[in-house]
Motif scaffolding. Structure first.
Motif, PDB file in Angstrom:
ATOM      1  N   GLN A   1     -57.324 -27.610  58.901  1.00 15.17           N
ATOM      2  CA  GLN A   1     -56.700 -28.650  57.733  1.00 15.17           C
ATOM      3  C   GLN A   1     -55.063 -28.520  57.898  1.00 15.17           C
ATOM      4  O   GLN A   1     -54.498 -27.265  57.749  1.00 15.17           O
ATOM      5  CB  GLN A   1     -57.379 -28.264  56.716  1.00 15.17           C
ATOM      6  CG  GLN A   1     -58.868 -28.526  56.599  1.00 15.17           C
ATOM      7  CD  GLN A   1     -59.426 -27.914  55.413  1.00 15.17           C
ATOM      8  OE1 GLN A   1     -58.880 -27.471  54.327  1.00 15.17           O
ATOM      9  NE2 GLN A   1     -60.654 -27.878  55.386  1.00 15.17           N
TER      10      GLN A   1
ATOM     11  N   GLY B   1     -67.599 -33.736  61.441  1.00 13.49           N
ATOM     12  CA  GLY B   1     -67.714 -32.498  60.886  1.00 13.49           C
ATOM     13  C   GLY B   1     -66.584 -31.825  60.826  1.00 13.49           C
ATOM     14  O   GLY B   1     -65.501 -31.918  61.794  1.00 13.49           O
ATOM     15  N   ILE B   2     -66.493 -31.098  59.695  1.00 16.53           N
ATOM     16  CA  ILE B   2     -65.291 -30.555  59.335  1.00 16.53           C
ATOM     17  C   ILE B   2     -65.587 -28.892  59.264  1.00 16.53           C
ATOM     18  O   ILE B   2     -66.130 -28.307  58.670  1.00 16.53           O
ATOM     19  CB  ILE B   2     -64.886 -30.972  58.020  1.00 16.53           C
ATOM     20  CG1 ILE B   2     -64.298 -32.404  58.073  1.00 16.53           C
ATOM     21  CG2 ILE B   2     -63.462 -30.114  57.512  1.00 16.53           C
ATOM     22  CD1 ILE B   2     -63.600 -33.035  56.893  1.00 16.53           C
ATOM     23  N   VAL B   3     -64.781 -28.328  60.299  1.00 24.08           N
ATOM     24  CA  VAL B   3     -64.960 -26.819  60.486  1.00 24.08           C
ATOM     25  C   VAL B   3     -63.450 -26.240  60.671  1.00 24.08           C
ATOM     26  O   VAL B   3     -62.730 -26.900  60.741  1.00 24.08           O
ATOM     27  CB  VAL B   3     -65.707 -26.367  61.945  1.00 24.08           C
ATOM     28  CG1 VAL B   3     -67.125 -26.912  61.546  1.00 24.08           C
ATOM     29  CG2 VAL B   3     -65.321 -27.237  63.285  1.00 24.08           C
ATOM     30  N   GLN B   4     -63.657 -24.756  60.606  1.00 23.82           N
ATOM     31  CA  GLN B   4     -62.111 -24.077  60.639  1.00 23.82           C
ATOM     32  C   GLN B   4     -61.613 -24.494  62.118  1.00 23.82           C
ATOM     33  O   GLN B   4     -60.374 -24.621  62.231  1.00 23.82           O
ATOM     34  CB  GLN B   4     -62.491 -22.590  60.448  1.00 23.82           C
ATOM     35  CG  GLN B   4     -63.570 -22.116  59.653  1.00 23.82           C
ATOM     36  CD  GLN B   4     -64.909 -22.227  60.016  1.00 23.82           C
ATOM     37  OE1 GLN B   4     -65.601 -23.307  59.725  1.00 23.82           O
ATOM     38  NE2 GLN B   4     -65.319 -21.170  60.378  1.00 23.82           N
ATOM     39  N   ARG B   5     -62.303 -24.468  63.034  1.00 25.06           N
ATOM     40  CA  ARG B   5     -61.664 -24.925  64.531  1.00 25.06           C
ATOM     41  C   ARG B   5     -60.790 -26.161  64.322  1.00 25.06           C
ATOM     42  O   ARG B   5     -59.742 -26.171  65.051  1.00 25.06           O
ATOM     43  CB  ARG B   5     -62.868 -25.003  65.342  1.00 25.06           C
ATOM     44  CG  ARG B   5     -62.444 -25.130  66.698  1.00 25.06           C
ATOM     45  CD  ARG B   5     -63.629 -25.325  67.603  1.00 25.06           C
ATOM     46  NE  ARG B   5     -64.654 -26.251  67.482  1.00 25.06           N
ATOM     47  CZ  ARG B   5     -64.828 -27.442  67.518  1.00 25.06           C
ATOM     48  NH1 ARG B   5     -63.492 -28.197  68.061  1.00 25.06           N
ATOM     49  NH2 ARG B   5     -65.797 -28.311  67.068  1.00 25.06           N
ATOM     50  N   THR B   6     -61.208 -27.304  63.797  1.00 24.31           N
ATOM     51  CA  THR B   6     -60.335 -28.442  63.451  1.00 24.31           C
ATOM     52  C   THR B   6     -59.606 -28.317  62.298  1.00 24.31           C
ATOM     53  O   THR B   6     -60.178 -28.683  61.201  1.00 24.31           O
ATOM     54  CB  THR B   6     -61.470 -29.631  63.514  1.00 24.31           C
ATOM     55  OG1 THR B   6     -62.297 -29.559  62.494  1.00 24.31           O
ATOM     56  CG2 THR B   6     -62.031 -29.819  64.639  1.00 24.31           C
TER      57      THR B   6
END
Lengths: 373, 373
Positions: free
Chosen positions: B17, B10-15
């Motif tokens: 970039q 899952g690519i979310v703001q919390r992880t």
């Protein structure tokens, strides 16, 4: 730049497996994020199908990644109070409290649920940051007589309108009588548990804290079997439901750069209490001077769009004006909804702004009440 | 229980970039892990193909996830010394030092590279844990006059035997004269950089610390273009190479439960120095009493097997006897190699043990020298 196909997650020891991991694999989990150095399931059938099941039936979530920081010892209550602007002078044993944790500048470190298990026995049930290290650093620096650990405790959430009958069938009538944000310690077939009326949705339900990871499979299977007659399904914390309901997500909606007043948590900040918590002077200043930006709801107009994978820019009258912090398409409201950090002068309901997506599209958006309806 | 197909991330703001994220997507990255709340690429062509390219040519790694904790202010050197058992009395400006960070019990919190940028200006270039919160907690508790932040600094690694010519073409001759574990601050086309002769492989190379994330694309593309004539390829930190070389991985090979003496870092612990770092008494006791377990190399016999996704049990004479911490198949040595935590009496080279894999297979294994050869 966006990937054209789903990207794989690397599964290594460092990104730990929860005690329910094998259960989630058997149940057909499709992917994971990482949360507190632990794999967190992100969806099963589809994010939307999982959402509808949460809204209409009952769902079982592996939220073992909500790690606990346990504080015990003679100075445990003192350290716990140091860590939050919330006034804990009336916090009782058996109670859960939602508490901002802030640093010396009043910046958000985490927004956990605090559980008081004894006079000097606390758990912080965490969002995604190493509060263990913050608590230990404070304890060492202040020379406090405490023990700060991450115990073998892993929550499993039962969420949705049919949570009560499932829980009643497994534990008995008493369990449905637990009041909201209260908990009881109990046991089931030798499994040591703590059950709280809580959970990261507004659909009602429970969090079962498993206090011995060796029973992960047994507890998962027991809940899935008991839930079968109520059509229980595996699911995960739902981005759709939590944005609709206005539940915050640490690292998405806020970081160390934001104070509790900016994200709507001022009601949990008693900056006038006698106790000197860390960040008190900073938050007194914030309260006296007022905030310059605020987290608000936003409806983003136009066709259905994917949620953001990074914070999006917002413009107002051609000038930069804040960020979209989280966004998602709501299939129930048939709208793109978001939480956005805006300059305070643009936070009135009905204010129109422009959202610039990560793929460069410019979309009109309107400041809206939260929860979204 | 193991998934039958690759699982999605899952690519979310919390992880977050990294500034090189778009570059890695263009270069065809196949997946990510999460490291310091940031996406970390895990492979491109295949882990094995990427490894061979690192061994024979030159590779470019997005290691933006090696976040920095920056410490400045009048007490910066004092706080930095509190955080590590390594004796820093002779640490010079322009120097990198590999430093264990330990808690009050001597348990490992992180194993970063320390960079001294000024008398009172330090960066810890981190493995995967929120040292920011540990440092801030200590600073608040001890009442130190410091500023502790995570600056906008993102490392990009150039690693492999052809790293020198690539770096020379871009920066000039001077860059290859930087000594091992030294660094220089510089600029390239307006991009503020710090270049260190360092990196998480034993194949030689550099880490370029980008000090303004807005230039992520520009720096990535510049290095890929300059490297073209030396056949540069995108790659990632290599589990194969780092286990062969005996480089440690925080969260895999060690956690808060392990002290530096148990993982071979005693040479970085000066427990007799005059300065009272955090954990000194605990480590003095460890040194006086000796350790009861130790991290060693292990060759696991039999056919090629997948690396571990969680710690595997080890048995000796039918009794539990430690854990496999990390493992991988080495295509160069044509052996399964591992790092394992064993009771001290079983750590002699040549000792035979039984490894029990996560799928239940029982395999013979032999304690072996590290680096593996």
């Amino acid at each position: 730049m966006t990937a054209t196909q789903p990207l794989q997650i690397g599964i290594v020891q460092r990104t730990r497996q929860s005690p329910f991991y094998a259960g989630t694999i058997r149940a057909g989990v499709k992917g994971f994020s990482v949360y507190n150095h632990m794999l967190m399931p992100i969806y099963y059938e589809s994010p939307e199908a999982d959402y509808w099941h949460l809204m209409k039936n009952v769902t079982l979530w592996d939220v073992g990644c909500e790690r606990q920081v346990e504080i015990t010892g003679p100075d445990a209550f003192h350290l716990t109070r140091l860590m939050t602007p919330r006034n804990l002078s009336r916090c009782r044993i058996g109670q859960c409290k939602y508490v901002p944790i802030v640093d010396e500048n009043g910046g958000m470190i985490n927004d956990p649920l605090l559980l008081r298990l004894g006079e000097n026995h606390f758990w912080f049930s965490l969002a995604d940051s190493d509060v263990l290290l913050w608590a230990k650093g404070l304890a060492v620096g202040y020379g406090l007589d405490v023990k700060v650990t991450e115990p073998d405790v892993s929550p499993l959430a039962v969420q949705g309108p049919n949570a009560d009958p499932v829980m009643r069938d497994v534990f008995g009538d008493w369990v449905t009588k637990i009041r909201f944000f209260r908990f009881k310690e109990t046991e089931l077939d030798g499994m040591p548990l703590l059950i709280a009326k809580s959970g990261w949705s507004k659909q009602g339900g429970y969090e079962i804290y498993l206090r011995d990871g060796r029973y992960g499979n047994q507890l998962w299977d027991r809940m899935m079997s008991a839930g079968a007659k109520y059509d229980i399904k595996p699911a995960t914390p739902s981005t759709i439901e939590r944005i609709e309901s206005g539940l915050l997500s640490y690292g998405n909606d806020m970081t160390l750069e934001h104070n509790p007043f900016e994200i709507g948590l001022e009601k949990f900040c008693d900056v006038d209490q006698a106790f000197d918590f860390v960040g008190k002077a900073a938050l007194q200043k914030v309260k006296a001077e007022g905030i310059t930006r605020k987290l608000v709801g936003l409806v983003i107009h136009g066709e259905r769009i994917p949620g953001c994978s990074r914070h999006w820019d917002i413009e107002k009258d051609g000038e930069p004006s804040g960020k979209v912090m989280s966004s998602v398409y709501s299939p129930r409201l048939e709208q793109n909804i978001a939480l956005a950090m805006l300059p305070i002068m643009n936070t009135n309901i009905g204010t129109e702004v422009i959202v610039v997506t990560e793929w460069g599209e410019r979309l009109g958006a309107t400041v809206s009440p939260v929860p979204f309806e």
